[in-house]
Design an enzyme around this catalytic site. Structure first.
Site, PDB file in Angstrom:
ATOM      1  N   HIS A  17      41.562  -8.897  73.707  1.00 29.99           N
ATOM      2  CA  HIS A  17      41.757  -8.520  75.110  1.00 29.99           C
ATOM      3  C   HIS A  17      41.442  -9.703  76.031  1.00 29.99           C
ATOM      4  O   HIS A  17      42.193  -9.973  76.971  1.00 29.99           O
ATOM      5  CB  HIS A  17      40.854  -7.342  75.491  1.00 29.99           C
ATOM      6  CG  HIS A  17      41.152  -6.069  74.758  1.00 29.99           C
ATOM      7  ND1 HIS A  17      40.175  -5.318  74.143  1.00 29.99           N
ATOM      8  CD2 HIS A  17      42.314  -5.411  74.546  1.00 29.99           C
ATOM      9  CE1 HIS A  17      40.722  -4.246  73.590  1.00 29.99           C
ATOM     10  NE2 HIS A  17      42.018  -4.287  73.808  1.00 29.99           N
ATOM     11  N   LYS A  41      41.742  11.150  73.992  1.00 31.93           N
ATOM     12  CA  LYS A  41      40.991  10.371  73.004  1.00 31.93           C
ATOM     13  C   LYS A  41      39.506  10.668  73.168  1.00 31.93           C
ATOM     14  O   LYS A  41      39.064  11.088  74.213  1.00 31.93           O
ATOM     15  CB  LYS A  41      41.243   8.881  73.215  1.00 31.93           C
ATOM     16  CG  LYS A  41      42.595   8.415  72.689  1.00 31.93           C
ATOM     17  CD  LYS A  41      42.649   6.893  72.696  1.00 31.93           C
ATOM     18  CE  LYS A  41      44.007   6.377  72.264  1.00 31.93           C
ATOM     19  NZ  LYS A  41      44.106   4.916  72.380  1.00 31.93           N
ATOM     20  N   ARG A  90      50.870  -7.301  68.699  1.00 35.48           N
ATOM     21  CA  ARG A  90      50.206  -7.881  67.539  1.00 35.48           C
ATOM     22  C   ARG A  90      51.130  -7.908  66.331  1.00 35.48           C
ATOM     23  O   ARG A  90      51.244  -8.889  65.648  1.00 35.48           O
ATOM     24  CB  ARG A  90      48.969  -7.053  67.166  1.00 35.48           C
ATOM     25  CG  ARG A  90      47.753  -7.423  67.934  1.00 35.48           C
ATOM     26  CD  ARG A  90      46.722  -6.359  67.843  1.00 35.48           C
ATOM     27  NE  ARG A  90      47.223  -5.122  68.420  1.00 35.48           N
ATOM     28  CZ  ARG A  90      46.466  -4.097  68.739  1.00 35.48           C
ATOM     29  NH1 ARG A  90      45.185  -4.139  68.475  1.00 35.48           N
ATOM     30  NH2 ARG A  90      46.973  -3.017  69.289  1.00 35.48           N
ATOM     31  N   SER A 128      40.287  -2.671  68.696  1.00 34.02           N
ATOM     32  CA  SER A 128      39.037  -1.970  69.013  1.00 34.02           C
ATOM     33  C   SER A 128      38.634  -1.067  67.847  1.00 34.02           C
ATOM     34  O   SER A 128      37.448  -0.884  67.560  1.00 34.02           O
ATOM     35  CB  SER A 128      39.214  -1.137  70.283  1.00 34.02           C
ATOM     36  OG  SER A 128      39.524  -1.967  71.371  1.00 34.02           O
TER      37      SER A 128
HETATM   38  P1  ADP Z   1      45.898   0.954  74.169  1.00 31.71           P
HETATM   39  O1  ADP Z   1      45.184   2.197  73.735  1.00 31.71           O
HETATM   40  O2  ADP Z   1      46.605   1.060  75.474  1.00 31.71           O
HETATM   41  O3  ADP Z   1      46.732   0.259  73.120  1.00 31.71           O
HETATM   42  P2  ADP Z   1      43.999  -1.164  73.728  1.00 31.71           P
HETATM   43  O4  ADP Z   1      42.702  -1.350  74.424  1.00 31.71           O
HETATM   44  O5  ADP Z   1      43.964  -0.937  72.263  1.00 31.71           O
HETATM   45  O6  ADP Z   1      44.688  -0.014  74.521  1.00 31.71           O
HETATM   46  O7  ADP Z   1      44.937  -2.414  73.996  1.00 31.71           O
HETATM   47  C1  ADP Z   1      45.296  -2.780  75.297  1.00 31.71           C
HETATM   48  C2  ADP Z   1      46.384  -3.833  75.224  1.00 31.71           C
HETATM   49  O8  ADP Z   1      45.863  -5.004  74.615  1.00 31.71           O
HETATM   50  C3  ADP Z   1      47.606  -3.442  74.397  1.00 31.71           C
HETATM   51  O9  ADP Z   1      48.751  -3.990  75.008  1.00 31.71           O
HETATM   52  C4  ADP Z   1      47.353  -4.090  73.068  1.00 31.71           C
HETATM   53  O10 ADP Z   1      48.564  -4.383  72.391  1.00 31.71           O
HETATM   54  C5  ADP Z   1      46.665  -5.361  73.507  1.00 31.71           C
HETATM   55  N1  ADP Z   1      45.810  -5.896  72.449  1.00 31.71           N
HETATM   56  C6  ADP Z   1      44.794  -5.284  71.820  1.00 31.71           C
HETATM   57  N2  ADP Z   1      44.239  -6.083  70.876  1.00 31.71           N
HETATM   58  C7  ADP Z   1      44.942  -7.239  70.926  1.00 31.71           C
HETATM   59  C8  ADP Z   1      44.894  -8.463  70.181  1.00 31.71           C
HETATM   60  N3  ADP Z   1      44.031  -8.637  69.198  1.00 31.71           N
HETATM   61  N4  ADP Z   1      45.781  -9.437  70.505  1.00 31.71           N
HETATM   62  C9  ADP Z   1      46.679  -9.235  71.511  1.00 31.71           C
HETATM   63  N5  ADP Z   1      46.793  -8.109  72.226  1.00 31.71           N
HETATM   64  C10 ADP Z   1      45.944  -7.123  71.942  1.00 31.71           C
END
Ligand code: ADP
Length: 160
Positions: A17, A41, A90, A128
């Protein structure tokens, strides 16, 4: 003013992030990082905790605002006057879902475009969910999240 919105659950915030935030903030005048209030969630951290984590680790970025939102992202984008939605890609698995959402959003509001940033290679595996899994077994999460968040994450599991 070019304003983008970067939405997510951020439960918890990872280096993936942070990387996305740093890279996208450079491309716009203002980046709004928006924590999704998703009652479906069962999050580890409250929305307030996630906002404060994001605030803490983005203190070095001047053109950033951390918020939270409820409801449809596309409506919230309009509310904050953002013309760009930033999402991270990803793997192929992210792609199909993200494409569908981006196309739907464009139909709802053609003034807002979704921009995808491909993940930096060193964080391609990181989510996460992985962080929570490792932390729940007391494993080392120092490669995954900023140092100042580590204690807070372990603490969630020690109370159970
Ligand atoms: P969501 O539940 O909306 O996917 P996340 O917190 O998991 O929320 O992710 C938020 C954004 O960050 C999404 O666009 C996700 O693809 C991106 N993201 C999460 N982890 C990574 C990572 N390791 N590299 C690049 N982008 C990421």
């Amino acid at each position: 003013m070019k304003r983008a919105i970067y939405p997510g659950s951020f439960d918890p915030v990872t280096f993936g992030h942070v990387d996305m935030i740093e890279r996208s903030a450079k491309m716009v005048d203002e980046l709004v990082v928006a924590v999704l209030i998703n009652s479906a969630k069962n999050p580890l951290f409250s929305v307030k905790e996630r906002v404060s984590m994001l605030d803490e680790i983005t203190g070095h970025i001047p053109n950033i605002r951390i918020t939270s939102f409820d409801g449809l992202l596309i409506d919230y984008a309009r509310e904050v006057d953002a013309s760009i939605i930033v999402r991270g890609l990803r793997a192929v698995t992210d792609f199909e879902y993200e494409l569908q959402i981006a196309q739907t959003n464009r139909i709802v509001n053609s003034k807002v475009d979704t921009v995808f940033l491909t993940t930096s290679l060193e964080y391609a595996y990181l989510s996460s969910t992985i962080v929570k899994e490792v932390a729940s077994y007391g494993g080392d999460i120092s490669h995954f999240v900023p140092e100042q968040l580590i204690g807070r994450i372990y603490e969630k599991y020690s109370r159970e």
